[in-house]
Design a protein around this motif. Sequence first.
Motif, PDB file in Angstrom:
ATOM      1  N   ILE A   1       6.740   3.019  -0.262  1.00  0.00           N
ATOM      2  CA  ILE A   1       6.980   4.353   0.262  1.00  0.00           C
ATOM      3  C   ILE A   1       7.458   5.262  -0.861  1.00  0.00           C
ATOM      4  O   ILE A   1       8.401   4.933  -1.592  1.00  0.00           O
ATOM      5  CB  ILE A   1       8.012   4.320   1.397  1.00  0.00           C
ATOM      6  N   ASP A   2       6.801   6.394  -0.979  1.00  0.00           N
ATOM      7  CA  ASP A   2       7.221   7.396  -1.959  1.00  0.00           C
ATOM      8  C   ASP A   2       8.444   8.112  -1.401  1.00  0.00           C
ATOM      9  O   ASP A   2       8.339   8.861  -0.430  1.00  0.00           O
ATOM     10  CB  ASP A   2       6.078   8.385  -2.210  1.00  0.00           C
ATOM     11  N   TYR A   3       9.599   7.860  -2.023  1.00  0.00           N
ATOM     12  CA  TYR A   3      10.862   8.411  -1.502  1.00  0.00           C
ATOM     13  C   TYR A   3      11.215   9.742  -2.151  1.00  0.00           C
ATOM     14  O   TYR A   3      11.238   9.869  -3.372  1.00  0.00           O
ATOM     15  CB  TYR A   3      12.019   7.429  -1.729  1.00  0.00           C
ATOM     16  N   GLN A   4      11.469  10.722  -1.293  1.00  0.00           N
ATOM     17  CA  GLN A   4      12.170  11.936  -1.672  1.00  0.00           C
ATOM     18  C   GLN A   4      13.199  12.179  -0.563  1.00  0.00           C
ATOM     19  O   GLN A   4      12.867  12.069   0.618  1.00  0.00           O
ATOM     20  CB  GLN A   4      11.230  13.135  -1.795  1.00  0.00           C
TER      21      GLN A   4
ATOM     22  N   VAL B   1      10.475   6.255  -6.393  1.00  0.00           N
ATOM     23  CA  VAL B   1      10.552   7.699  -6.639  1.00  0.00           C
ATOM     24  C   VAL B   1       9.435   8.071  -7.597  1.00  0.00           C
ATOM     25  O   VAL B   1       9.425   7.636  -8.754  1.00  0.00           O
ATOM     26  CB  VAL B   1      11.924   8.095  -7.211  1.00  0.00           C
ATOM     27  N   HIS B   2       8.481   8.871  -7.098  1.00  0.00           N
ATOM     28  CA  HIS B   2       7.356   9.330  -7.909  1.00  0.00           C
ATOM     29  C   HIS B   2       7.419  10.830  -8.191  1.00  0.00           C
ATOM     30  O   HIS B   2       6.735  11.315  -9.083  1.00  0.00           O
ATOM     31  CB  HIS B   2       6.023   9.051  -7.201  1.00  0.00           C
ATOM     32  N   TYR B   3       8.210  11.547  -7.389  1.00  0.00           N
ATOM     33  CA  TYR B   3       8.252  13.012  -7.472  1.00  0.00           C
ATOM     34  C   TYR B   3       9.673  13.521  -7.665  1.00  0.00           C
ATOM     35  O   TYR B   3      10.633  12.916  -7.165  1.00  0.00           O
ATOM     36  CB  TYR B   3       7.696  13.627  -6.185  1.00  0.00           C
ATOM     37  N   LEU B   4       9.792  14.623  -8.361  1.00  0.00           N
ATOM     38  CA  LEU B   4      11.048  15.352  -8.476  1.00  0.00           C
ATOM     39  C   LEU B   4      10.801  16.779  -8.002  1.00  0.00           C
ATOM     40  O   LEU B   4      10.017  17.510  -8.619  1.00  0.00           O
ATOM     41  CB  LEU B   4      11.548  15.363  -9.934  1.00  0.00           C
TER      42      LEU B   4
ATOM     43  N   GLU C   1       0.820  -1.206   0.000  1.00  0.00           N
ATOM     44  CA  GLU C   1       0.000   0.000   0.000  1.00  0.00           C
ATOM     45  C   GLU C   1       0.862   1.267   0.000  1.00  0.00           C
ATOM     46  O   GLU C   1       1.963   1.283   0.533  1.00  0.00           O
ATOM     47  CB  GLU C   1      -0.926   0.008   1.213  1.00  0.00           C
ATOM     48  N   HIS C   2       0.327   2.312  -0.606  1.00  0.00           N
ATOM     49  CA  HIS C   2       1.039   3.584  -0.686  1.00  0.00           C
ATOM     50  C   HIS C   2       1.100   4.271   0.675  1.00  0.00           C
ATOM     51  O   HIS C   2       0.092   4.347   1.384  1.00  0.00           O
ATOM     52  CB  HIS C   2       0.307   4.558  -1.624  1.00  0.00           C
ATOM     53  N   VAL C   3       2.269   4.804   0.997  1.00  0.00           N
ATOM     54  CA  VAL C   3       2.334   5.786   2.072  1.00  0.00           C
ATOM     55  C   VAL C   3       3.138   6.971   1.536  1.00  0.00           C
ATOM     56  O   VAL C   3       4.227   6.790   0.964  1.00  0.00           O
ATOM     57  CB  VAL C   3       2.938   5.223   3.374  1.00  0.00           C
ATOM     58  N   ASP C   4       2.571   8.157   1.643  1.00  0.00           N
ATOM     59  CA  ASP C   4       3.137   9.360   1.027  1.00  0.00           C
ATOM     60  C   ASP C   4       3.459  10.397   2.092  1.00  0.00           C
ATOM     61  O   ASP C   4       2.692  10.584   3.048  1.00  0.00           O
ATOM     62  CB  ASP C   4       2.150   9.947   0.016  1.00  0.00           C
ATOM     63  N   PHE C   5       4.588  11.071   1.908  1.00  0.00           N
ATOM     64  CA  PHE C   5       5.037  12.056   2.892  1.00  0.00           C
ATOM     65  C   PHE C   5       4.994  13.485   2.362  1.00  0.00           C
ATOM     66  O   PHE C   5       5.210  14.425   3.121  1.00  0.00           O
ATOM     67  CB  PHE C   5       6.458  11.701   3.352  1.00  0.00           C
ATOM     68  N   ASP C   6       4.716  13.635   1.085  1.00  0.00           N
ATOM     69  CA  ASP C   6       4.657  14.973   0.499  1.00  0.00           C
ATOM     70  C   ASP C   6       3.213  15.475   0.544  1.00  0.00           C
ATOM     71  O   ASP C   6       2.323  14.840  -0.030  1.00  0.00           O
ATOM     72  CB  ASP C   6       5.159  14.936  -0.949  1.00  0.00           C
ATOM     73  N   PRO C   7       2.966  16.601   1.193  1.00  0.00           N
ATOM     74  CA  PRO C   7       1.586  17.118   1.296  1.00  0.00           C
ATOM     75  C   PRO C   7       0.923  17.401  -0.050  1.00  0.00           C
ATOM     76  O   PRO C   7      -0.310  17.501  -0.108  1.00  0.00           O
ATOM     77  CB  PRO C   7       1.765  18.417   2.098  1.00  0.00           C
ATOM     78  N   VAL C   8       1.708  17.524  -1.131  1.00  0.00           N
ATOM     79  CA  VAL C   8       1.101  17.791  -2.435  1.00  0.00           C
ATOM     80  C   VAL C   8       0.446  16.538  -3.012  1.00  0.00           C
ATOM     81  O   VAL C   8      -0.350  16.633  -3.953  1.00  0.00           O
ATOM     82  CB  VAL C   8       2.127  18.365  -3.443  1.00  0.00           C
TER      83      VAL C   8
END
Length: 257
Positions: free
Chosen positions: A78-81, A104-107, A36-43
């Motif tokens: 986990i969405d890593y940044q 990695v989903h975001y830059l 399951e997804h867990v995201d740490f970026d509020p966007v």
Amino acid sequence: MDYHVHSTQSYDGRSSMFEICQKAVELGIAEIGFSEHVDFDPVDWGFGFFDYTRYSSEIERTREFFKDRLVIRKGIEIDYQQSFEEKIKTWLREKQFDFTIGSVHYLNHVIISRQTAEEENLEERYNTYLEEVSKSIESGLFDVVGHFDLLGRYIGNGVSELEDFCCKKKKMILRRIREKKIFLEVNTKALREGYGDTIPSRRIIDQYIEDGGKLISLGSDAHSAKEIGSGIKGVLDYLSQHTEGQVELLFERKDDS
């Protein structure tokens, strides 16, 4: 097996765990891994959605119902940044998972998409993407590198000079995956979406194996029951033809001989 599956415990999941497991049993799948997804970026649209206690409870209920028919693994994607690395580390503390996928989903807080591949500064963006993947590997937080070269999916074969530019860095990343003994995920979602190849591409998989890489995880990145296991058989056939039995899959146990 299918070790990259999202149920309604993820914000974008469209089938319940029960529905997914029922379909897996019907298809003759032996093991399934929820991630399951867990995201740490509020966007991110899924920010704050995941609930560890709720997820753990449903996993236990589902395991009890399907015991003796299906092995169910409790994973997380986990969405890593890099900017959230300490938060990720703190969050993982005292939580129990069978496996963790770092993706990695975001830059720089902007989601990777087809539009990213059309930007004028694509070379810079690609370089940033590869650096983020490298940092995720060096963090030591993950068992699996999720859908490596996601940005390359959108670029395709149309920018060969960019591929050449990134080739050395990709080889370095594959080397670190081997050295850190992390599993390289082969993700089949792009096949369903008509991109014609897995993520990473077969070219990258071949490079990884040729250089001695042996640890591979397989996942459909399913978000509904109808997507479970899609493309996995084809990847298994491909690996069996190209590796001479040298690859070890996630949760596969081989004797020391």
